[in-house]
Write an enzyme that holds these catalytic residues in place. Structure first.
Site, PDB file in Angstrom:
ATOM      1  N   ASN A 209       0.853  -1.193   0.000  1.00 18.74           N
ATOM      2  CA  ASN A 209       0.000   0.000   0.000  1.00 18.74           C
ATOM      3  C   ASN A 209       0.887   1.240   0.000  1.00 18.74           C
ATOM      4  O   ASN A 209       2.109   1.137  -0.013  1.00 18.74           O
ATOM      5  CB  ASN A 209      -0.952  -0.020   1.200  1.00 18.74           C
ATOM      6  N   LYS A 287       8.946 -17.670  -9.801  1.00 19.34           N
ATOM      7  CA  LYS A 287       8.199 -16.573 -10.423  1.00 19.34           C
ATOM      8  C   LYS A 287       7.049 -17.129 -11.274  1.00 19.34           C
ATOM      9  O   LYS A 287       7.249 -18.081 -12.042  1.00 19.34           O
ATOM     10  CB  LYS A 287       9.158 -15.754 -11.295  1.00 19.34           C
ATOM     11  N   PRO A 305      -3.079 -11.611  10.537  1.00 22.03           N
ATOM     12  CA  PRO A 305      -3.389 -11.372  11.947  1.00 22.03           C
ATOM     13  C   PRO A 305      -3.529  -9.875  12.191  1.00 22.03           C
ATOM     14  O   PRO A 305      -2.846  -9.075  11.541  1.00 22.03           O
ATOM     15  CB  PRO A 305      -2.158 -11.925  12.678  1.00 22.03           C
ATOM     16  N   ASP A 306      -4.411  -9.508  13.103  1.00 21.35           N
ATOM     17  CA  ASP A 306      -4.565  -8.085  13.451  1.00 21.35           C
ATOM     18  C   ASP A 306      -3.649  -7.789  14.640  1.00 21.35           C
ATOM     19  O   ASP A 306      -3.910  -8.216  15.776  1.00 21.35           O
ATOM     20  CB  ASP A 306      -6.030  -7.788  13.777  1.00 21.35           C
ATOM     21  N   ILE A 307      -2.581  -7.049  14.367  1.00 18.84           N
ATOM     22  CA  ILE A 307      -1.564  -6.806  15.408  1.00 18.84           C
ATOM     23  C   ILE A 307      -2.138  -5.924  16.511  1.00 18.84           C
ATOM     24  O   ILE A 307      -1.945  -6.170  17.706  1.00 18.84           O
ATOM     25  CB  ILE A 307      -0.308  -6.158  14.775  1.00 18.84           C
ATOM     26  N   PHE A 325      -4.071   3.540  14.829  1.00 18.42           N
ATOM     27  CA  PHE A 325      -4.345   4.567  13.824  1.00 18.42           C
ATOM     28  C   PHE A 325      -5.534   4.108  12.995  1.00 18.42           C
ATOM     29  O   PHE A 325      -5.736   2.907  12.798  1.00 18.42           O
ATOM     30  CB  PHE A 325      -3.128   4.774  12.913  1.00 18.42           C
ATOM     31  N   LYS A 339     -13.741   1.497  15.215  1.00 10.71           N
ATOM     32  CA  LYS A 339     -12.494   0.722  15.166  1.00 10.71           C
ATOM     33  C   LYS A 339     -11.863   0.632  16.555  1.00 10.71           C
ATOM     34  O   LYS A 339     -11.350  -0.407  16.952  1.00 10.71           O
ATOM     35  CB  LYS A 339     -11.531   1.420  14.197  1.00 10.71           C
ATOM     36  N   LYS A 343     -11.291  -3.010  18.148  1.00 13.58           N
ATOM     37  CA  LYS A 343      -9.933  -3.546  18.339  1.00 13.58           C
ATOM     38  C   LYS A 343      -9.504  -3.541  19.806  1.00 13.58           C
ATOM     39  O   LYS A 343      -8.507  -4.150  20.156  1.00 13.58           O
ATOM     40  CB  LYS A 343      -8.932  -2.744  17.511  1.00 13.58           C
TER      41      LYS A 343
END
Ligand code: CTP
Length: 402
Positions: A209, A287, A305-307, A325, A339, A343
Site C-alpha cells: 500500500n 516466479k 493477523p490483526d496486530i 491509527f 475501530k 480492536k
C-alpha cells in the site's frame, strides 16, 4: 538517544583501547558527536589515524603542542562537551584523577572540565582489587564521577576476574541511560510500528500500500527523545532509521506481529503501520510465468493477523497504553470510533487519507485523537509536530498511571 550530544572520549593506555574505534562508531550510530583525546599510553594500542577516521575529527594527543593549543585549548576542549567519557580508564589515570594530577592533555582536561565524567575502567583483577585503586574509586565516586563496569571475564593477561572494560554497546547503553535521566519517559519502554507491509505473491511480486512510514518513524523518534527505550518495527520504507531507536526491519504482517511480540513487555504501543489486511494464500516459490493466451491467474487471499487487536487483548503483557491509527477516506470519525471499540485499544488517531489530502506521501497530517474522554481535533501540522504532541500526551498519561 544520543542525538546531538557532544562526547569527549579520553582513551588511556590499556589493551582495551583497541575497542575504542568500535566504541566511537557505536556512539556515533546513536547520533553523538565524538571528539577524542588519546594519551601517550593509549597511542600504543590504537592509532590516532583509526580514531580520527571513525570520529571524522581531529584526535588530540599532546598538551604541549602549540598548534593544538592555538586551535582548541584544553579548557575549551573539556568544556564544550556534554559529557567526558574515559574509556578505557586505567588504574594510573584513575589515580591521577583522584589526586588531581595534571601532567598531560587527558589529565589536564579532566581537571579542567565542568562537565559530568563517566569512566569505564579496564585493568588486571589484582590492580582493580588493590586497596589503592579501591580508595581512588571511592574518592572519585564521592566526587560524583560515574562508573560503567568493569565486567568479569578473561583478561588479556590470561587471568580471570573483574577488570575487563565493558563492551562498546554496554558503554553506549549506559550513556543513553545517563542522558535519559530526568526526561519525562525515562524508565519506560515503547513499541511503534510503521510503514506498509509487503505480502509476497511470488519471489518478485507482492501486495502493498501507499504508506510512507513518515508518521510512524516520527513517533518513534519523538518517544525516544522523551527518554523512552523505543523499538520501531518497520515495514519496507525509504525512511532512515531514527537515531536512538532500536529498529527491527520486517516485510510481512506475520513477521511484524512476531517482532512486536518479541519486543514485549512495553509500557506503550503505537501501531501506526498500514498493515495489509490480507496476504496471498500461497506465495509461489518460483516466479509465476505468463503463458501466451492463458487466463490471468486468480489471487486467493487469506486474512492477516490483526496486530493492534492482538496487543490490545487483555493479558499480562498488555501495554498500559495501546494506540492505534485509523486511516479512513469516508465517515472518518464514525469509522475510527467503531475501530477503537472493535480492536480494544485505548486511543485511536484518526486521519483522512483521501488522495486529495496528500497525507500518505506528504509531510503534513490532520488528525483527530479519540480517547475514552472524547474526540480532540488537532490542527493540520507537520507529521513531526503530530508525533511530538502525541509523545507529550503519552508522557502525561503514563505519569498518571505509573
Ligand atoms: N492494524 C494491525 N494489523 C492489521 C491491520 C491493521 O495492527 N492486520 C492496525 C493498524 O496499524 C492501525 C489500525 O489497526 O493502527 C487500523 O488500521 P486500518 O487499516 O485503518 O484498519 P483495518 O482494521 O484494516 O480496517 P479497514 O481496512 O476495514 O478500515
Amino acid at each position: 538517544m544520543l542525538q546531538g550530544k557532544k562526547i569527549l572520549l579520553i582513551v588511556s593506555g590499556g589493551i582495551a583501547a583497541y575497542k575504542c574505534p568500535d566504541l566511537v562508531r557505536s556512539l556515533r550510530k546513536r547520533g553523538a558527536d565524538v571528539r577524542c583525546i588519546l594519551t601517550r599510553g593509549g597511542a600504543e594500542f590504537v592509532t590516532p589515524l583509526a580514531l580520527g577516521a571513525v570520529s571524522e575529527d581531529k584526535v588530540y594527543e599532546d598538551l604541549f603542542s602549540l598548534t593544538d593549543e592555538a586551535e582548541m585549548g584544553h579548557i575549551r576542549l573539556s568544556r564544550e562537551a556534554d559529557v567526558v567519557l574515559v574509556a578505557p580508564a586505567t588504574a594510573n589515570l584513575l589515580a591521577k584523577m583522584a589526586s588531581g594530577i595534571a601532567d598531560d592533555l587527558a589529565s589536564t582536561a579532566l581537571l579542567a572540565t565542568d562537565k559530568p565524567v563517566l569512566c569505564a575502567p579496564a585493568m588486571n583483577v589484582q590492580m582493580w582489587e588493590n586497596p589503592a585503586t579501591r580508595s581512588n574509586i571511592e574518592v572519585l565516586s564521592k566526587r560524583g564521577i560515574g562508573f560503567i563496569g568493569p565486567e568479569e571475564g578473561d583478561m588479556a593477561c590470561g587471568e580471570w576476574g573483574l577488570g575487563r572494560m565493558s563492551e562498546p554497546e554496554q558503554i553506549t547503553a549506559a550513556l543513553e541511560g545517563f542522558f535519559r535521566r530526568g526526561l519525562p519517559l525515562d524508565g519506560t519502554r515503547a513499541l511503534v510500528t510503521s510503514g506498509p507491509t509487503h505480502e509476497a505473491i511470488d519471489p518478485v511480486r507482492y501486495l502493498a500500500n501507499r504508506s510512507s512510514g513518515k508518521q510512524g518513524h516520527a513517533i518513534a523518534a519523538a518517544l525516544a527523545r522523551l527518554g523512552s527505550a523505543t523499538t520501531l518495527v518497520s515495514g519496507p520504507t525509504g525512511q532512515p532509521d531514527p537515531a536512538g531507536v532500536d529498529v527491527v526491519h520486517v516485510e510481512s504482517a506475520v513477521q511484524m506481529l512476531d517482532a512486536c511480540t518479541n519486543a514485549l513487555p512495553v509500557d506503550v504501543a503505537v501501531l501506526a503501520a498500514a498493515v495489509s489486511d490480507w496476504r496471498p494464500e500461497h506465495a509461489e516459490d518460483g516466479k509465476i510465468k505468463k503463458a501466451p493466451g492463458a487466463t490471468p491467474p486468480g489471487l486467493a487471499l487469506v486474512e492477516n493477523p490483526d496486530i493492534l487487536a492482538t496487543l490490545s487483548a487483555p493479558g499480562n503483557l498488555r501495554p498500559r497504553l495501546v494506540i492505534g491509527f485509523a486511516a479512513e477516506t469516508d465517515d472518518i470519525l464514525e469509522n475510527a470510533k467503531a475501530k477503537r471499540t472493535r480492536k480494544g485499544c485505548d486511543w485511536i488517531v484518526a486521519n483522512d487519507v483521501s488522495p486529495e489530502t496528500g497525507t500518505f506521501a506528504g509531510d503534513a497530517n490532520t488528525v483527530h485523537l479519540i480517547t475514552q474522554n472524547g474526540i480532540e481535533d488537532w490542527p493540520r501540522q507537520s507529521k513531526t509536530d503530530v508525533a511530538r504532541r502525541l509523545a507529550d500526551r503519552v508522557a502525561e498519561t503514563l505519569a498518571v498511571t505509573a
